[in-house]
Design a protein around this motif. Structure first.
Motif, PDB file in Angstrom:
ATOM      1  N   LEU A  88      39.749  46.205  50.013  1.00  0.00           N
ATOM      2  CA  LEU A  88      41.029  45.591  50.352  1.00  0.00           C
ATOM      3  C   LEU A  88      40.877  44.117  50.696  1.00  0.00           C
ATOM      4  N   GLY A  89      39.730  43.745  51.296  1.00  0.00           N
ATOM      5  CA  GLY A  89      39.478  42.327  51.550  1.00  0.00           C
ATOM      6  C   GLY A  89      39.421  41.536  50.260  1.00  0.00           C
ATOM      7  N   ASN A  90      38.795  42.106  49.231  1.00  0.00           N
ATOM      8  CA  ASN A  90      38.729  41.465  47.923  1.00  0.00           C
ATOM      9  C   ASN A  90      40.121  41.284  47.327  1.00  0.00           C
ATOM     10  N   ASP A  91      40.934  42.328  47.359  1.00  0.00           N
ATOM     11  CA  ASP A  91      42.280  42.268  46.777  1.00  0.00           C
ATOM     12  C   ASP A  91      43.159  41.265  47.523  1.00  0.00           C
ATOM     13  N   PHE A  92      43.075  41.284  48.845  1.00  0.00           N
ATOM     14  CA  PHE A  92      43.864  40.354  49.655  1.00  0.00           C
ATOM     15  C   PHE A  92      43.466  38.912  49.373  1.00  0.00           C
ATOM     16  N   ALA A  93      42.166  38.654  49.253  1.00  0.00           N
ATOM     17  CA  ALA A  93      41.690  37.288  49.019  1.00  0.00           C
ATOM     18  C   ALA A  93      42.188  36.756  47.674  1.00  0.00           C
ATOM     19  N   ILE A  94      42.186  37.597  46.650  1.00  0.00           N
ATOM     20  CA  ILE A  94      42.673  37.166  45.339  1.00  0.00           C
ATOM     21  C   ILE A  94      44.149  36.798  45.413  1.00  0.00           C
ATOM     22  N   ALA A  95      44.959  37.670  46.015  1.00  0.00           N
ATOM     23  CA  ALA A  95      46.397  37.401  46.116  1.00  0.00           C
ATOM     24  C   ALA A  95      46.674  36.160  46.949  1.00  0.00           C
ATOM     25  N   TRP A  96      45.950  35.999  48.056  1.00  0.00           N
ATOM     26  CA  TRP A  96      46.162  34.830  48.912  1.00  0.00           C
ATOM     27  C   TRP A  96      45.857  33.545  48.156  1.00  0.00           C
ATOM     28  N   LEU A  97      44.759  33.523  47.401  1.00  0.00           N
ATOM     29  CA  LEU A  97      44.390  32.312  46.675  1.00  0.00           C
ATOM     30  C   LEU A  97      45.422  31.984  45.600  1.00  0.00           C
ATOM     31  N   VAL A  98      45.932  33.006  44.925  1.00  0.00           N
ATOM     32  CA  VAL A  98      46.952  32.766  43.901  1.00  0.00           C
ATOM     33  C   VAL A  98      48.214  32.186  44.515  1.00  0.00           C
ATOM     34  N   ARG A 101      48.420  30.611  47.338  1.00  0.00           N
ATOM     35  CA  ARG A 101      48.129  29.334  47.988  1.00  0.00           C
ATOM     36  C   ARG A 101      48.056  28.188  46.991  1.00  0.00           C
ATOM     37  N   PHE A 102      47.481  28.417  45.825  1.00  0.00           N
ATOM     38  CA  PHE A 102      47.226  27.328  44.885  1.00  0.00           C
ATOM     39  C   PHE A 102      48.081  27.397  43.621  1.00  0.00           C
ATOM     40  N   ARG A 103      49.107  28.203  43.629  1.00  0.00           N
ATOM     41  CA  ARG A 103      49.986  28.271  42.463  1.00  0.00           C
ATOM     42  C   ARG A 103      50.754  26.967  42.287  1.00  0.00           C
ATOM     43  N   ARG A 104      51.050  26.646  41.050  1.00  0.00           N
ATOM     44  CA  ARG A 104      51.835  25.469  40.729  1.00  0.00           C
ATOM     45  C   ARG A 104      53.154  25.898  40.099  1.00  0.00           C
ATOM     46  N   PRO A 105      54.264  25.397  40.599  1.00  0.00           N
ATOM     47  CA  PRO A 105      55.554  25.755  40.013  1.00  0.00           C
ATOM     48  C   PRO A 105      55.601  25.367  38.538  1.00  0.00           C
ATOM     49  N   ALA A 106      56.119  26.274  37.717  1.00  0.00           N
ATOM     50  CA  ALA A 106      56.351  26.039  36.292  1.00  0.00           C
ATOM     51  C   ALA A 106      55.083  25.808  35.491  1.00  0.00           C
ATOM     52  N   ASP A 107      53.909  26.086  36.056  1.00  0.00           N
ATOM     53  CA  ASP A 107      52.649  25.929  35.323  1.00  0.00           C
ATOM     54  C   ASP A 107      51.952  27.277  35.290  1.00  0.00           C
ATOM     55  N   LEU A 108      52.404  28.141  34.388  1.00  0.00           N
ATOM     56  CA  LEU A 108      51.874  29.494  34.335  1.00  0.00           C
ATOM     57  C   LEU A 108      50.416  29.526  33.908  1.00  0.00           C
ATOM     58  N   LEU A 109      50.030  28.598  33.041  1.00  0.00           N
ATOM     59  CA  LEU A 109      48.645  28.577  32.597  1.00  0.00           C
ATOM     60  C   LEU A 109      47.709  28.290  33.772  1.00  0.00           C
ATOM     61  N   LEU A 138      44.891  30.882  35.364  1.00  0.00           N
ATOM     62  CA  LEU A 138      43.489  30.509  35.514  1.00  0.00           C
ATOM     63  C   LEU A 138      43.028  30.662  36.967  1.00  0.00           C
ATOM     64  N   VAL A 139      43.913  30.338  37.919  1.00  0.00           N
ATOM     65  CA  VAL A 139      43.581  30.553  39.329  1.00  0.00           C
ATOM     66  C   VAL A 139      43.357  32.040  39.592  1.00  0.00           C
ATOM     67  N   TRP A 140      44.235  32.868  39.055  1.00  0.00           N
ATOM     68  CA  TRP A 140      44.114  34.321  39.220  1.00  0.00           C
ATOM     69  C   TRP A 140      42.803  34.839  38.637  1.00  0.00           C
ATOM     70  N   LEU A 141      42.465  34.413  37.414  1.00  0.00           N
ATOM     71  CA  LEU A 141      41.228  34.867  36.783  1.00  0.00           C
ATOM     72  C   LEU A 141      40.002  34.379  37.548  1.00  0.00           C
ATOM     73  N   SER A 142      40.016  33.105  37.947  1.00  0.00           N
ATOM     74  CA  SER A 142      38.867  32.556  38.685  1.00  0.00           C
ATOM     75  C   SER A 142      38.676  33.277  40.010  1.00  0.00           C
ATOM     76  N   ALA A 143      39.779  33.504  40.735  1.00  0.00           N
ATOM     77  CA  ALA A 143      39.690  34.215  42.011  1.00  0.00           C
ATOM     78  C   ALA A 143      39.184  35.634  41.813  1.00  0.00           C
ATOM     79  N   THR A 144      39.638  36.277  40.750  1.00  0.00           N
ATOM     80  CA  THR A 144      39.200  37.640  40.466  1.00  0.00           C
ATOM     81  C   THR A 144      37.699  37.704  40.222  1.00  0.00           C
ATOM     82  N   VAL A 145      37.202  36.788  39.400  1.00  0.00           N
ATOM     83  CA  VAL A 145      35.773  36.783  39.068  1.00  0.00           C
ATOM     84  C   VAL A 145      34.923  36.475  40.300  1.00  0.00           C
TER      85      VAL A 145
END
Length: 408
Positions: free
Chosen positions: A89-99, A101-109, A113-120
């Motif tokens: 659950l710590g892993n899952d929470f950290a991924i969601a928090w990073l996404v 925290r660092f999401r950019r409006p209207a920039d899905l790409l 990439l933030v989601w994939l990087s955090a996941t890896v």
């Protein structure tokens, strides 16, 4: 989101988490007893992304309890179950928090990439912690366990997050023929995938043919969200994943190669499905970034008249066409957004430039708001004075995610 609605959703998340976890724990490595694919990871990440932050603590506690009960049910010790729950659950929470925290409006790409990087990255940290604990408690091969744990989290996150977020993605209005076409493609997908992956291993020529035929379900899968939207695409991908994993686990299909150890065909199936999931996500990005997704307006500040561009029709177009005056627009914004919108317009009227983007909430009805982003604002000199041209794009296409972002 009201507390009552959240706790109803929490019950649903917990039931799904337990069910997916129960399935995943049957697909485990007999030596390390680590699952080859951990489906609940993606479900938990999606649950955090779809839930307002003020409910993250009870969501975490609810999933933590379910995760612990799940391990105890599968005859793990309470100590091991608690450690696994903290790591998972710590892993899952950290991924969601990073996404978030660092999401950019209207920039899905960028967001993808933030989601994939955090996941890896976070899955690697969780895998090291989990493999270390298993090594401490049991006599296992550390590197092999580390690899299985990491791949299980990465694949589970990619697959289930893609499916769940696709199901919650607000679909565009579809014509009947597009729905029928999508259902036809879905049927073709299931038939082709079941045929290709149910074939036993044959000679080299036949195996090469099966590898070639395995591309057909992928092409059909990619076509479904293009033709019939993301929700049907998510359901089709769920069916596709079940078929591929089921037959690969039973050592059938092109991913079973003689000489592979137990579970390795399933690892190949994970790579195959993960690649398809990433292609689906890129399709979502491309669909969102086509020119037609932008709504443009023409404002005459002297009269307050608003005119909308109807050459590029979006899901927002029917709503904005009802707004013909600047006062009608401003009354749909919050006081803070009104003030900033006026400031931006005044800057353009007085000959200045506005280069930054402006995220805001537009009220479409008393109960519905949509998150938008003003991506361009320029002034055009006319004999009667400066007129303003602006462009809006949907910052978040899904109403549920937009509401979660607003309440966070």
């Amino acid at each position: 989101m009201s507390p009552a609605k959240f706790y109803l959703q929490l019950l649903l998340w917990c039931v799904l988490y337990f069910s997916l976890g129960y399935i995943s724990l049957f697909l485990d490595d007999p030596l390390s007893r680590v699952s080859f694919v951990w489906f609940p990871a993606g479900l938990a990440v999606a649950a955090f992304l779809l839930t307002p932050r003020r409910f993250w603590l009870p969501l975490f506690l609810g999933l933590f309890i379910v995760r612990t009960l799940l391990d105890v049910t599968m005859r793990h010790s309470l100590e091991t179950s608690l450690v696994h729950s903290v790591i998972s659950l710590g892993n899952d929470f950290a991924i969601a928090w990073l996404v978030r925290r660092f999401r950019r409006p209207a920039d899905l790409l960028h967001n993808m990439l933030v989601w994939l990087s955090a996941t890896v990255v976070f899955s690697a940290i969780a895998a090291a912690a989990g493999a270390g604990w298993v090594l401490y408690r049991h006599n296992i091969v550390f590197i092999q366990t580390l690899w299985i744990w990491w791949s299980a989290n990465v694949v589970g996150t990619i697959l289930l997050t893609t499916i769940v977020m696709g199901l919650f993605w607000k679909s565009e209005v579809l014509a009947l023929r597009r729905c029928i076409a999508g259902c036809g493609l879905w049927l073709l997908l299931c038939i082709s995938a079941a045929y290709v992956f149910s074939q036993p291993f044959g000679d080299a020529h036949g195996e090469a043919l099966l590898f070639s035929l395995a591309c057909i379900p992928v092409m059909v899968m990619i076509a479904i969200p293009i033709v019939s939207g993301n929700r049907l695409g998510a359901l089709a991908f769920l069916s596709f994943s079940v078929i591929v994993i089921y037959f690969s686990w039973h050592r059938l299909g092109p991913l079973f190669i003689p000489g592979l150890q137990s579970g390795e065909p399933l690892l190949l199936a994970q790579c195959y499905l993960s690649g398809t999931a990433l292609l689906l996500n890129f399709v979502y990005v491309l669909k969102r970034n086509v020119p037609g997704m932008v709504s443009s307006y023409y404002l005459i500040p002297q009269t307050g008249r608003l005119t909308w561009d109807q050459t590029s029709v979006t899901s927002l177009t029917p709503h904005v066409l009802k707004i013909n005056h600047v006062d009608e627009l401003l009354e749909r914004l919050s006081p803070e957004d009104q003030k900033r919108m006026r400031t931006r317009w005044e800057t353009i009227v007085h000959g200045g430039t506005v280069k930054d983007t402006f995220p805001f909430l537009l009220r479409l009805s008393p109960t519905t708001k949509v998150q938008l982003l003003e991506t361009r604002l320029i002034g055009l000199a006319q004999p009667e004075g400066v007129v303003i041209i602006g462009s809006w794009s949907p910052e978040i296409h899904n109403r549920a995610i937009a509401r979660a972002a607003r309440e966070a």
